[in-house]
Design an enzyme around this catalytic site. Structure first.
Site, PDB file in Angstrom:
ATOM      1  N   GLU B 131       0.804  -1.225   0.000  1.00 44.68           N
ATOM      2  CA  GLU B 131       0.000   0.000   0.000  1.00 44.68           C
ATOM      3  C   GLU B 131       0.835   1.272   0.000  1.00 44.68           C
ATOM      4  O   GLU B 131       0.541   2.220  -0.731  1.00 44.68           O
ATOM      5  CB  GLU B 131      -0.960   0.011   1.200  1.00 44.68           C
ATOM      6  CG  GLU B 131      -2.162  -0.904   1.044  1.00 44.68           C
ATOM      7  CD  GLU B 131      -1.833  -2.365   1.315  1.00 44.68           C
ATOM      8  OE1 GLU B 131      -0.749  -2.623   1.868  1.00 44.68           O
ATOM      9  OE2 GLU B 131      -2.636  -3.242   0.966  1.00 44.68           O
ATOM     10  N   HIS B 201     -12.025  -4.741   7.981  1.00 42.96           N
ATOM     11  CA  HIS B 201     -12.740  -4.626   6.708  1.00 42.96           C
ATOM     12  C   HIS B 201     -13.997  -3.778   6.836  1.00 42.96           C
ATOM     13  O   HIS B 201     -14.839  -3.794   5.960  1.00 42.96           O
ATOM     14  CB  HIS B 201     -13.101  -6.004   6.160  1.00 42.96           C
ATOM     15  CG  HIS B 201     -11.894  -6.804   5.779  1.00 42.96           C
ATOM     16  ND1 HIS B 201     -11.205  -7.574   6.677  1.00 42.96           N
ATOM     17  CD2 HIS B 201     -11.237  -6.931   4.608  1.00 42.96           C
ATOM     18  CE1 HIS B 201     -10.194  -8.158   6.080  1.00 42.96           C
ATOM     19  NE2 HIS B 201     -10.167  -7.782   4.828  1.00 42.96           N
TER      20      HIS B 201
END
Lengths: 399, 409
Positions: B131, B201
């Site tokens: 990322e 999530h």
């Protein structure tokens, strides 16, 4: 337990796998003349045989063609940079430069040598010890000093300061350790995507080499075969910690795993020039990324608040200054090979000093940025929020 | 890290609480709104084309009256609308590239389905699971003049990239005195709760970016909004983080104009008009607010006794903020000055959240007009819990309660 302790002392603290391996040459004046030095034509010189070491690759040729013109130009540039950094040092101590300031004194061969083998179409992106690249790649001493002083004439309008200097041919100037390395991968991707034969040099220091994102960038670059040269400028200390104390592997050119690398004598400008030329050739012939480690040395502290003598001895600094200085090394080549006299070189140095002094005065005369600059360049003009808060309750700037 | 698409995009099954001793159990679907019946979603071409603030990028001719002539719409859910926007951006801009984890085969939420086949694998490519590298790479690419559209697979994974976004992307323009910028970077990331995403999530990290002047944060609530706002975000000359509420990818369906259009960034949308209370939200909770408004005016029998009759005719102004940074202060102030009461609803936890920022600004700007303290309905100051996610997310009952408390203060 006593027996265990005895065992431990028997184990040497540092095990060298190759005790007889030769180390990289870091003298600034170990290049030999191969023929009479010509004043008008390129002539051949031979680098010391330990100027390069390779990992998963051969090393660049030790035979280099140079010209008198180039060498005098390098000498002028290196002197200009050192004078400029010394001026910055003085201005900082006079409290005219505030904030952060990282000087590249001692590392001049790296920037000037790299510049000598690249064009303005190539990309160079680096960390925060990057004053030299401004003047080498399209900027002026005035623009650089002005930026350090926070003046309008600065290359970033006085808004970036020492760490954030840019020119059209130099992508900065990034204050976060290692953060510019993935950006470099992006720059290289763009060149590859557009099918241009330009090299990208993503530079970082030995300290930054332990950042996770550096390895993320290596991975992407090798995966996508990006034309990116990762340049580790190893000046032996990451802030106040020596490379040996911070890195499990101090051979930074070997840290790219499948990416080949070379280690280069970063004190001899001819070696830097040759290595950069070779690296550019490597990445622009679709051979994928490359690691280049320039072994160099920083004379001063990490930044202005670091005297630079608490984690190393004054003798160590003094020894390198007197035996491996890149400018003195080049000076020796020029005089010994009969390219110019010492008086000629003194004149060049004097000129550089005068140029810096004049630039400092000009920069000092430049005003501080207007107050409204506080709100510009945050968002693109015309796409700002309706207002932004200012320094005090009543100060609200409406766009 | 659990990256399976199917498990996450499936709407959660409602389990009955057998241990409940309540005489009248709540409806089978709970009090959560039925997004399928939301009045905020536009089911026909006519209402779709009349979306407020919609600006056609290619006008039919100079006469705005002809703007709707020949315009078509197609039924899309939000991931299809996102894909449609990406497709338009890619076909109109040769420098545009889309990259992220697994985007080449369509992405875990299908937002990039078929783009690699349509535009080529040089333009739509997978990155490693990296990322920070994705963000840094994107900034470098954008600074070279490319339209860089990055995807962070879940907003929860944006934290390794936080430094790159806050220190590199946001400040690039300023610290280089305008010489360089990362304005052509857009980072898409699915965010907010999905019902069972739990700690990694289901987070809503928008609040962490509030202090990063230089970036914009946009959160759409529906397919039409997603397409228009995403096209604006991609074309806006500032780096934009585009957070897509992941539960809406499939559950929100609208007739979406197929042409190229934009919706303004930094502009809130007033969804219902009213003078009694201002309700501000963005993303998924907008629909919970809608349900709460229905409960207020027509309370179900099970809770009717708790809803005073005097409040049932209250007119509540519901505002979808859409852009969280910079947020539309003017619209909210104008509204609160009329209503005197403000409730802010967001999924992220309360402390240091966007609601706190809105509350602070409104109490400063509207202090003498306020009839009640600004009320926040937010996630709790805990990690998003796996089995208790439903209790973490502000639901219609909590919003209803907050509205009643504010109106009876």
């Amino acid at each position: 337990m006593a027996s265990l302790a005895r065992f431990r002392t028997a184990v040497p603290r540092r095990v060298s796998l190759q005790p007889f391996a030769r180390t990289i040459q870091t003298a600034a004046d170990s290049t030999q003349l191969q023929q009479d030095a010509s004043h008008s034509e390129p002539f051949s010189v031979k680098l010391h045989e330990d100027s390069f070491r390779g990992y998963r690759t051969d090393t660049p040729s030790l035979d280099v063609d140079v010209t008198k013109e180039d060498m005098l130009k390098w000498y002028r540039q290196m002197n200009l940079i050192r004078r400029m950094e010394q001026a910055a040092d003085a201005l900082y101590k006079q409290k005219l430069i505030r904030g952060f300031c990282h000087l590249a004194i001692g590392q001049e061969a790296v920037s000037v040598g790299m510049e000598s083998a690249t064009t303005f179409d190539d990309n160079i992106i680096s960390s925060y010890r990057t004053h030299p690249f401004v003047v080498l790649r399209g900027g002026t001493v005035k623009g650089l000093i002005g930026e350090l002083l926070g003046r309008v004439c600065g290359v970033s309008k006085g808004k970036g300061g020492s760490m954030h200097v840019f020119t059209e041919a130099f992508q900065g100037g990034h204050g976060i350790v290692g953060a510019q390395v993935p950006l470099g991968a992006g720059l290289a991707f763009s060149e590859q995507y557009l099918g241009r034969k330009n090299a990208t040099f993503a530079m970082y220091g030995d300290g930054a080499s332990n950042q996770g994102q550096v390895f993320e960038s290596f991975n992407m670059a090798k995966l996508w075969n990006l034309p990116c040269v990762f340049v580790c400028e190893n000046n032996k200390y990451g802030m106040g910690t020596s490379a040996e104390r911070s890195s499990m592997n101090t051979e930074y050119y070997k840290r790219g795993d499948l990416i080949p690398g070379i280690q280069v004598n970063g004190m001899d400008i001819i070696a830097v020039h040759q290595a950069t030329k070779w690296a550019k050739e490597w990445v622009t012939s679709d051979k994928g990324p490359l690691l280049v480690e320039f072994v160099t040395y920083r004379y001063g502290g990490h930044s202005m608040s670091d005297p630079g003598t608490t984690y190393r001895t004054r003798e160590e600094i003094q020894k390198i200054r007197s035996t491996q200085d890149p400018i003195r090394g080049l000076q020796r080549y020029i005089t010994e090979w009969g390219l110019a006299t010492e008086d000629d070189l003194k004149a060049i140095d004097k000129e550089a000093k005068a140029e810096v002094e004049a630039a400092v005065e000009e920069a000092k005369a430049s005003p501080f940025p207007d107050e409204k600059e506080l709100w510009t360049d945050i968002y693109a003009a015309g796409y700002e929020p309706p207002f932004m808060r200012g320094r005090e309750r009543e100060e609200v700037h409406h766009f | 890290m659990y990256r399976s698409l199917r498990a996450l995009s499936r709407t959660s099954r409602i389990s009955r609480r057998w241990s409940s001793t309540q005489a009248n159990p709540p409806p089978a679907g709970g009090h959560l709104p039925s997004i399928a019946t939301s009045a905020f979603l536009k089911p026909t071409r006519d209402v779709s084309l009349r979306t407020p603030g919609l600006r056609w990028v290619d006008p039919v001719d100079t006469d705005p009256a002809h703007d709707m002539v020949g315009r078509e719409t197609r039924k899309m859910n939000m991931y299809q609308a996102v894909r449609d926007a990406l497709s338009i951006a890619l076909s109109k801009d040769d420098t545009a590239v889309v990259f992220g984890e697994d985007v080449a085969f369509g992405g875990v939420f299908r937002c990039t389905m078929g783009l690699a086949e349509e535009f080529g694998r040089e333009r739509i490519f997978n990155t490693p699971l990296t990322e920070q590298g994705i963000a840094g790479f994107g900034i470098g690419l954008a600074s070279m003049g490319h339209t860089a559209i990055a995807e962070i697979q879940f907003a929860d994974y944006i934290f390794p990239a936080f430094d790159q976004i806050v220190n590199e992307a946001a400040k690039f323009r300023f610290r280089s005195g305008g010489n360089y910028n990362a304005g052509k970077l857009t980072i898409r990331c699915p965010s907010m709760a999905v019902g069972h995403g739990a700690l990694y999530h289901s987070q809503s990290p928008e609040g962490f970016f509030m202090g990063a002047a230089g970036v914009k944060i946009v959160i759409p609530r529906s397919p039409i909004q997603a397409k228009g706002l995403l096209l604006s975000a991609i074309r806006d000359p500032n780096p934009v983080i585009f957070m897509e509420p992941k539960i809406l990818y499939r559950s929100s369906v609208e007739q979406v104009p197929i042409d190229d259009y934009e919706l303004p960034l930094g502009k809130a949308e007033v969804l219902t008009r009213g003078n009694d209370l201002t309700l501000v939200s963005w993303g998924t909770p907008v629909y919970h607010c809608e349900t709460a408004l229905k409960m207020l005016s027509h309370p179900p029998q099970s809770i009717a006794e708790h809803v005073p009759a005097s409040l049932r005719s209250a007119k509540v102004e519901l505002i979808d903020l859409r852009t969280v940074l910079p947020w539309d202060v003017d619209t909210v102030i104008e509204s609160v000055k009329r209503t005197g009461r403000l409730v802010v609803v967001h999924e992220a936890s309360r402390t240091g959240g966007v609601g706190a920022e809105i509350g602070a600004e409104i109490q400063k700007q509207c202090f003498l007009k306020l009839n009640a303290p600004v009320k926040l309905v937010t996630g709790w100051d805990t990690p998003v819990p796996m089995v208790y996610e439903k209790f973490y997310v502000p639901d219609a009952i909590r919003i209803l309660d907050a509205m009643m408390e504010t109106m009876t203060y």
